[in-house]
Design a protein around this motif. Structure first.
Motif, PDB file in Angstrom:
ATOM      1  N   ILE A  45       0.721  -1.124   0.131  1.00  0.00           N
ATOM      2  CA  ILE A  45      -0.099   0.145  -0.123  1.00  0.00           C
ATOM      3  C   ILE A  45       0.940   1.100  -0.048  1.00  0.00           C
ATOM      4  N   PRO A  46       0.777   2.099  -1.150  1.00  0.00           N
ATOM      5  CA  PRO A  46       1.933   3.191  -1.235  1.00  0.00           C
ATOM      6  C   PRO A  46       1.511   4.066   0.055  1.00  0.00           C
ATOM      7  N   LYS A  47       2.525   4.801   0.436  1.00  0.00           N
ATOM      8  CA  LYS A  47       2.645   5.657   1.500  1.00  0.00           C
ATOM      9  C   LYS A  47       3.391   7.251   1.165  1.00  0.00           C
ATOM     10  N   ASP A  48       3.157   8.015   1.725  1.00  0.00           N
ATOM     11  CA  ASP A  48       3.864   9.378   1.501  1.00  0.00           C
ATOM     12  C   ASP A  48       5.165   9.346   1.904  1.00  0.00           C
ATOM     13  N   GLU A  49       5.388   9.176   3.168  1.00  0.00           N
ATOM     14  CA  GLU A  49       6.592   9.191   3.694  1.00  0.00           C
ATOM     15  C   GLU A  49       7.470   7.908   3.618  1.00  0.00           C
ATOM     16  N   ALA A  50       7.764   7.535   2.339  1.00  0.00           N
ATOM     17  CA  ALA A  50       8.060   5.954   2.041  1.00  0.00           C
ATOM     18  C   ALA A  50       9.272   5.938   0.981  1.00  0.00           C
ATOM     19  N   CYS A  51      10.088   4.803   1.217  1.00  0.00           N
ATOM     20  CA  CYS A  51      10.798   4.535  -0.063  1.00  0.00           C
ATOM     21  C   CYS A  51      10.967   3.004  -0.226  1.00  0.00           C
ATOM     22  N   ILE A  52      11.105   2.652  -1.439  1.00  0.00           N
ATOM     23  CA  ILE A  52      11.267   1.231  -2.006  1.00  0.00           C
ATOM     24  C   ILE A  52      12.696   0.938  -2.268  1.00  0.00           C
ATOM     25  N   ILE A  53      13.275  -0.302  -1.844  1.00  0.00           N
ATOM     26  CA  ILE A  53      14.422  -0.661  -2.184  1.00  0.00           C
ATOM     27  C   ILE A  53      14.345  -1.841  -2.796  1.00  0.00           C
ATOM     28  N   LEU A  54      14.925  -1.881  -4.092  1.00  0.00           N
ATOM     29  CA  LEU A  54      14.494  -3.231  -4.775  1.00  0.00           C
ATOM     30  C   LEU A  54      15.875  -3.963  -5.390  1.00  0.00           C
ATOM     31  N   ASP A  55      15.935  -5.229  -5.251  1.00  0.00           N
ATOM     32  CA  ASP A  55      17.117  -5.873  -5.948  1.00  0.00           C
ATOM     33  C   ASP A  55      16.669  -5.973  -7.282  1.00  0.00           C
ATOM     34  N   LEU A  56      18.111  -5.797  -7.983  1.00  0.00           N
ATOM     35  CA  LEU A  56      17.916  -5.886  -9.614  1.00  0.00           C
ATOM     36  C   LEU A  56      17.402  -6.880  -9.969  1.00  0.00           C
ATOM     37  N   ARG A  57      18.133  -7.982  -9.671  1.00  0.00           N
ATOM     38  CA  ARG A  57      17.942  -9.323 -10.142  1.00  0.00           C
ATOM     39  C   ARG A  57      17.348 -10.407  -9.188  1.00  0.00           C
ATOM     40  N   MET A  58      15.944 -10.761  -9.442  1.00  0.00           N
ATOM     41  CA  MET A  58      15.048 -11.660  -8.865  1.00  0.00           C
ATOM     42  C   MET A  58      14.451 -12.469  -9.943  1.00  0.00           C
ATOM     43  N   PRO A  59      14.010 -13.596  -9.278  1.00  0.00           N
ATOM     44  CA  PRO A  59      13.412 -14.687 -10.204  1.00  0.00           C
ATOM     45  C   PRO A  59      12.147 -14.074 -10.536  1.00  0.00           C
ATOM     46  N   ARG A  60      11.824 -14.354 -11.975  1.00  0.00           N
ATOM     47  CA  ARG A  60      10.612 -14.185 -12.660  1.00  0.00           C
ATOM     48  C   ARG A  60      10.574 -12.465 -12.845  1.00  0.00           C
ATOM     49  N   LEU A  61      10.435 -11.820 -12.042  1.00  0.00           N
ATOM     50  CA  LEU A  61      10.063 -10.372 -12.019  1.00  0.00           C
ATOM     51  C   LEU A  61      11.285  -9.670 -11.373  1.00  0.00           C
ATOM     52  N   GLY A  62      12.102  -8.945 -12.259  1.00  0.00           N
ATOM     53  CA  GLY A  62      13.299  -8.298 -11.510  1.00  0.00           C
ATOM     54  C   GLY A  62      12.890  -6.899 -11.222  1.00  0.00           C
ATOM     55  N   GLY A  63      14.009  -6.177 -10.748  1.00  0.00           N
ATOM     56  CA  GLY A  63      13.629  -4.612 -10.325  1.00  0.00           C
ATOM     57  C   GLY A  63      13.430  -3.924 -11.333  1.00  0.00           C
ATOM     58  N   LEU A  64      13.796  -4.010 -12.561  1.00  0.00           N
ATOM     59  CA  LEU A  64      13.568  -2.866 -13.662  1.00  0.00           C
ATOM     60  C   LEU A  64      12.259  -3.075 -14.033  1.00  0.00           C
ATOM     61  N   GLU A  65      11.600  -4.233 -14.093  1.00  0.00           N
ATOM     62  CA  GLU A  65      10.079  -4.758 -14.698  1.00  0.00           C
ATOM     63  C   GLU A  65       9.496  -4.405 -13.499  1.00  0.00           C
ATOM     64  N   LEU A  66       9.796  -4.512 -12.241  1.00  0.00           N
ATOM     65  CA  LEU A  66       8.870  -4.003 -10.991  1.00  0.00           C
ATOM     66  C   LEU A  66       8.816  -2.644 -11.287  1.00  0.00           C
TER      67      LEU A  66
END
Length: 205
Positions: A45-66
């Motif tokens: 659920i998106p929040k105003d005071e927030a940040c998302i940290i993504l790994d670039l390479r993950m199975p099936r759906l990677g960071g760029l696709e996300l």
């Protein structure tokens, strides 16, 4: 400020994900973690005071696709790509896709926390600009087309006689438009009027 701020961590590496949870929890952030991009998309659920940290390479759906999925859903939360291989092409691709930053593992906890805080601060400033821009645009929509013309010429420093010649109307009519537009906008100065026009251009910055 951190107590009201949150970090979502998306990484399929259990050890690394839990380590980041501890880092941000100890710094006062609320944390959420997801072992897969699909799990994140299903429940985040998106929040105003927030940040998302993504790994670039993950199975099936990677960071760029996300990142692309986030844009498709209109989720406007700053994203930091955290990867073990932050070469130039990957960094360029991620930034073009909308990432706030790309950082390479391992990065010190202090620097990562600093990056996240900066991302949240920048996103807050961007939201403020968008809100101010939307408010300014809404106010200017109260004006007629002729009043908009007069308003723009006022901000350019033209006098009533100059505007009258330019618009093909009398100076008295110009003055009437000026009085009406200032009343509608609830402002008293040309400086405030100029600020409204400037604010309308800030929404996408």
């Amino acid at each position: 400020m951190s107590a009201d701020q949150s970090v979502a961590i998306v990484d399929d590496d259990d050890f690394f994900r839990k380590a980041l949870e501890r880092v941000f929890h100890s710094a006062g952030f609320r944390t959420e973690s997801f072992a897969a991009a699909e799990a994140f998309l299903a429940s985040y659920i998106p929040k105003d005071e927030a940040c998302i940290i993504l790994d670039l390479r993950m199975p099936r759906l990677g960071g760029l696709e996300l990142l692309d999925r986030l844009k498709e859903r209109g989720i406007d939360v700053p994203v930091i790509i955290y990867t073990g291989n932050a070469d130039v092409p990957v960094t360029v691709q991620a930034m073009q896709a909308g990432a706030y930053a790309v950082v390479e593992k391992p990065l010190s906890s202090e620097l990562l926390i600093t990056r996240v805080r900066a991302a949240i601060t920048d996103a807050r400033a961007r939201r403020t600009r968008r809100n101010q821009s939307a408010s300014a645009r809404a106010k200017l929509k109260l004006l007629t087309e002729r009043e908009i013309e007069v308003a723009r010429h006022l901000t350019e420093g033209l006098s009533s006689p100059e505007m009258a010649d330019l618009l093909g109307i009398s100076p008295r009519t110009v003055d009437a438009h000026r009085a009406n537009l200032l009343r509608k906008l609830e402002i008293r100065s040309i400086a405030a009027l100029a600020r409204l026009f400037v604010l309308t251009e800030l929404g996408d910055s």
